[in-house]
Design an enzyme around this catalytic site. Structure first.
Site, PDB file in Angstrom:
ATOM      1  N   ARG A   1       0.987  -1.156   0.030  1.00 56.09           N
ATOM      2  CA  ARG A   1       0.179   0.035  -0.053  1.00 56.09           C
ATOM      3  C   ARG A   1       0.794   1.242   0.095  1.00 56.09           C
ATOM      4  NH1 ARG A   1      -5.464  -1.581   2.098  1.00 56.09           N
ATOM      5  NH2 ARG A   1      -5.476  -3.608   1.054  1.00 56.09           N
TER       6      ARG A   1
ATOM      7  N   SER B   1     -11.511  -6.067   6.572  1.00 49.50           N
ATOM      8  CA  SER B   1     -12.869  -5.741   6.114  1.00 49.50           C
ATOM      9  C   SER B   1     -13.145  -6.962   5.024  1.00 49.50           C
ATOM     10  CB  SER B   1     -12.648  -4.382   5.607  1.00 49.50           C
ATOM     11  OG  SER B   1     -12.160  -4.357   4.523  1.00 49.50           O
TER      12      SER B   1
ATOM     13  N   ARG C   1      -1.882  -6.250  12.215  1.00 43.78           N
ATOM     14  CA  ARG C   1      -2.858  -5.631  13.035  1.00 43.78           C
ATOM     15  C   ARG C   1      -3.329  -6.448  14.052  1.00 43.78           C
ATOM     16  NH1 ARG C   1      -6.127  -1.451  10.259  1.00 43.78           N
ATOM     17  NH2 ARG C   1      -4.474   0.136   9.422  1.00 43.78           N
TER      18      ARG C   1
ATOM     19  N   ARG D   1      -0.583   2.647  13.047  1.00 46.14           N
ATOM     20  CA  ARG D   1      -1.205   1.337  12.572  1.00 46.14           C
ATOM     21  C   ARG D   1      -1.177   1.149  10.924  1.00 46.14           C
ATOM     22  NH1 ARG D   1      -7.307   1.576  12.642  1.00 46.14           N
ATOM     23  NH2 ARG D   1      -7.671   3.545  11.439  1.00 46.14           N
ATOM     24  N   HIS D   2      -0.382   1.909  10.466  1.00 47.38           N
ATOM     25  CA  HIS D   2      -0.335   1.728   8.964  1.00 47.38           C
ATOM     26  C   HIS D   2       1.276   1.416   8.511  1.00 47.38           C
ATOM     27  CE1 HIS D   2      -3.837   3.958   9.061  1.00 47.38           C
ATOM     28  NE2 HIS D   2      -4.240   3.347   7.948  1.00 47.38           N
TER      29      HIS D   2
ATOM     30  N   GLU E   1      -9.831  -1.576  13.519  1.00 48.15           N
ATOM     31  CA  GLU E   1     -10.319  -2.606  12.518  1.00 48.15           C
ATOM     32  C   GLU E   1      -8.927  -3.573  12.061  1.00 48.15           C
ATOM     33  OE1 GLU E   1     -10.693  -0.451   8.698  1.00 48.15           O
ATOM     34  OE2 GLU E   1      -9.822  -2.216   7.565  1.00 48.15           O
TER      35      GLU E   1
ATOM     36  N   GLU F   1       0.671   3.927   1.055  1.00 43.63           N
ATOM     37  CA  GLU F   1      -0.162   4.828   1.518  1.00 43.63           C
ATOM     38  C   GLU F   1       0.899   5.792   2.371  1.00 43.63           C
ATOM     39  OE1 GLU F   1      -3.978   3.439   3.814  1.00 43.63           O
ATOM     40  OE2 GLU F   1      -2.604   1.833   3.724  1.00 43.63           O
TER      41      GLU F   1
HETATM   42  P1  AMO Z   1      -8.569  -3.377   3.346  1.00 47.72           P
HETATM   43  O1  AMO Z   1      -7.994  -2.552   2.308  1.00 47.72           O
HETATM   44  O2  AMO Z   1      -9.544  -2.776   4.362  1.00 47.72           O
HETATM   45  O3  AMO Z   1      -9.361  -4.511   2.396  1.00 47.72           O
HETATM   46  O4  AMO Z   1      -7.658  -4.276   3.910  1.00 47.72           O
HETATM   47  C1  AMO Z   1      -7.637  -5.465   4.920  1.00 47.72           C
HETATM   48  C2  AMO Z   1      -7.113  -5.455   6.027  1.00 47.72           C
HETATM   49  O5  AMO Z   1      -5.607  -5.060   5.944  1.00 47.72           O
HETATM   50  C3  AMO Z   1      -5.232  -4.424   6.910  1.00 47.72           C
HETATM   51  N1  AMO Z   1      -4.552  -3.295   6.369  1.00 47.72           N
HETATM   52  C4  AMO Z   1      -3.203  -2.691   6.995  1.00 47.72           C
HETATM   53  N2  AMO Z   1      -2.259  -2.998   7.731  1.00 47.72           N
HETATM   54  C5  AMO Z   1      -1.209  -2.449   7.748  1.00 47.72           C
HETATM   55  N3  AMO Z   1      -1.071  -1.419   7.255  1.00 47.72           N
HETATM   56  C6  AMO Z   1      -1.680  -0.773   6.416  1.00 47.72           C
HETATM   57  N4  AMO Z   1      -1.453   0.170   5.628  1.00 47.72           N
HETATM   58  C7  AMO Z   1      -2.905  -1.535   6.102  1.00 47.72           C
HETATM   59  N5  AMO Z   1      -4.152  -1.490   5.159  1.00 47.72           N
HETATM   60  C8  AMO Z   1      -4.985  -2.316   5.715  1.00 47.72           C
HETATM   61  C9  AMO Z   1      -6.189  -3.999   7.905  1.00 47.72           C
HETATM   62  C10 AMO Z   1      -7.354  -4.154   6.977  1.00 47.72           C
HETATM   63  O6  AMO Z   1      -8.568  -4.112   7.749  1.00 47.72           O
HETATM   64  N6  AMO Z   1      -9.664  -6.642  -0.498  1.00 47.72           N
HETATM   65  C11 AMO Z   1     -10.179  -6.159   0.784  1.00 47.72           C
HETATM   66  C12 AMO Z   1     -10.394  -7.103   1.627  1.00 47.72           C
HETATM   67  C13 AMO Z   1     -11.695  -7.957   1.314  1.00 47.72           C
HETATM   68  O7  AMO Z   1     -12.762  -7.250   1.131  1.00 47.72           O
HETATM   69  O8  AMO Z   1     -11.757  -9.214   1.518  1.00 47.72           O
HETATM   70  C14 AMO Z   1      -9.032  -5.227   1.440  1.00 47.72           C
HETATM   71  O9  AMO Z   1      -7.920  -5.013   1.058  1.00 47.72           O
HETATM   72  O10 AMO Z   1      -6.037  -5.066   9.001  1.00 47.72           O
END
Ligand code: AMO
Ligand code: ATP
Length: 461
Positions: free
Chosen positions: A231, A387, A435, A239-240, A384, A233
């Site tokens: 990601r 999802s 997470r 938490r990211h 979270e 981001e």
């Molecule tokens: P989403 O984008 O919510 O959903 O990501 C799913 C889970 O991944 C973790 N997560 C992260 N952990 C650490 N750093 C990050 N930058 C980060 N971004 C996300 C979280 C999050 O809940 N395809 C969908 C899932 C699905 O619908 O099956 C998805 O990627 O715990």
């Protein structure tokens, strides 16, 4: 982890954690297997057939802390004044240096392994513990991981993966390995790392989303994946991460997407129960440095909160939302977590029927009220961890949804085509491994749950 009887002679390979030489007697604490410490001693003038007390003390004075030694000793009952967890100690007979550490390390392990409480309590004493700053630890993460609690966190991470696999394999789900170099974007949006693929544009997968769904088009009875997720981001939060490990699952739906929520709940609760049953040693070491309690959750039925109920819960607790169709902020999520804990006694719940507008293009709108969707977040200890959703498996509906969200369908052609060739209704979830570990252990920062964290400012080590 020493089991032979008192009086037995044993060899161990361990790191030298502390050395204390008192006159001709030597007391060293050895760290074995990264989690356990044992004391080894040599007393003056004792005829024990080993090397002389002077030679042993000279040896330990000459090698730096954190060096690795092979040591032969006789097992004895530990003296009460012994400063390790072990109830035995070793009377040193022989010792060899296997690997010498540098004389000056970036920080002392004696400081790095202290809990906040110990650091605070030591202030004003003769040798107060130094607070080792997070970046210095991350710059030398291999040393930081020698802190027993930190080493144990990685072992818990490993256990979560193993238990996730075991739990789903037992249901007949198939482990898949989807490509990480892809042509389009798995989640849409701007958060993708672009790479050059022999002159054409590619990106690093933001999730296995499209591929785990195509596994349903390929008639997998259920699919799961443990793999890297990228990601781009630019968020520097606790938490990211820019690269994390996704625990994904996808399954056909027979009657209702509740079936998926039930599988996610059973998978998570079996992971959490077995962590407590099978990993008490690691958990005890971690909780000593980072005090926390095992999170609570219902055993059989998942705790499911409807979006409307969540809004009402927030409103009646003095947090009315301006726009009830907007996604939750981090603070609202935390507040909701504590309200649910109060009302239902659970740290784990599903927030169900999210507004369609804040969910990705592949989400199935609710039949009765299409402004809502058959999608949910998994909230754990107020944050979270996952999802998921029932997916839009009807190609026409999917294309219409892409059009209304402005998602270009050109890169999604094979994904959509796979649905034209017939696919059962299906749904799933994506959970973030780091997470889960962070929140299960109540850690203040996700970086503690990652072996080598990647964030916008860190690409090394
Ligand atoms: P989403 O984008 O919510 O959903 O990501 C799913 C889970 O991944 C973790 N997560 C992260 N952990 C650490 N750093 C990050 N930058 C980060 N971004 C996300 C979280 C999050 O809940 N395809 C969908 C899932 C699905 O619908 O099956 C998805 O990627 O715990
Ligand atoms: P000194 O010359 O200072 O008296 P020494 O070599 O005569 O040193 P010892 O009697 O062997 O000293 O023990 C030194 C100290 O270590 C004592 O204060 C004792 O309480 C402590 N000690 C003895 N056994 C252990 C042990 N197993 N673990 C930790 N400390 C110990």
């Amino acid at each position: 982890g020493i089991s032979p009887a008192i009086g037995a002679e044993v060899w161990i390979r361990a790191r030298v954690a502390t050395v204390r030489v008192k006159g001709k007697s030597t007391f060293v604490v050895l760290r074995e297997d990264s989690l356990y410490t044992v004391q080894a001693c040599k007393f003056k003038d004792k005829e024990d057939g080993g090397g002389s007390a002077t030679a042993v003390s000279r040896f330990f004075k000459s090698i730096p802390l954190e060096s690795i030694v092979d040591l032969c000793g006789v097992l004895a009952e530990a003296n009460v004044s012994s400063c390790t967890q072990s109830n035995v100690e070793l009377q040193i007979k022989r010792v060899f240096c296997v690997c010498r550490a540098a004389a000056q390390l970036p920080f002392l392990m004696a400081d790095a392994q202290r809990s906040e409480e110990e650091i605070v309590a030591s202030q004003g004493s003769k040798r107060p513990f130094v607070r080792v700053l997070p970046d210095l630890r991350l710059d030398h993460r291999w040393l930081d991981l020698r802190v027993p609690a930190h080493n144990a966190i990685l072992r818990i991470q490993s256990a979560v993966c193993r238990l996730f696999r075991e739990s789903l394999a037992k249901r007949g789900f198939v482990e898949i390995h989807s490509p990480k170099l892809i042509a389009g974007e798995s989640e849409g949006g701007a958060e993708v790392f672009r790479v050059d693929y022999f002159g054409s544009k590619a990106s690093l997968a933001q999730s296995p989303q499209l591929y785990k769904q195509m596994a349903m088009s390929a008639d997998m009875p259920g699919a799961f994946e443990v793999g890297p997720v990228f990601r781009a981001e630019n968020s520097n939060t606790a938490r990211h991460l820019c690269e994390f490990t996704g625990l994904d699952l996808e399954m056909p739906i027979r009657w209702h997407y509740d079936e998926v929520i039930q599988v996610i709940h059973e998978t998570l609760s079996s992971i959490f129960l077995r962590l407590e049953e099978e990993h008490q040693e690691e958990l005890t070491i971690i909780r000593k440095m980072y005090p926390s309690e095992a999170p609570k959750f219902p055993l059989s039925e998942p705790c499911v909160l409807h979006w409307d109920e969540a809004m009402e819960l927030l409103r009646s607790n003095g947090e009315p939302r301006e726009d009830i169709m907007a996604d939750l902020s981090t603070n609202e999520e935390k507040l909701l977590g504590s309200l649910v804990r109060e009302k239902y006694g659970s740290d784990l719940f599903f927030l169900d029927q999210y507004p369609s507008a804040v969910r990705p293009f592949y989400t199935m709108p609710s039949k009765e009220k299409p402004e809502f969707s058959n999608s949910y977040d998994v909230i754990f200890c107020g944050q979270e961890i996952g999802s998921g959703a029932q997916r839009c498996h009807d190609p026409e509906l999917l294309e219409a949804r892409c059009a209304s969200l402005g998602v270009p369908t050109e890169p999604l052609q094979s994904y959509i085509e796979s649905f034209r060739h017939g696919v059962p209704p299906h749904g799933g979830v994506g959970l973030g491994l780091e997470r889960i570990v962070q929140l299960y252990l109540g850690l203040d920062n996700i970086r503690k749950a990652s072996m080598f964290a990647r964030d916008p400012t860190r690409l090394t080590p």
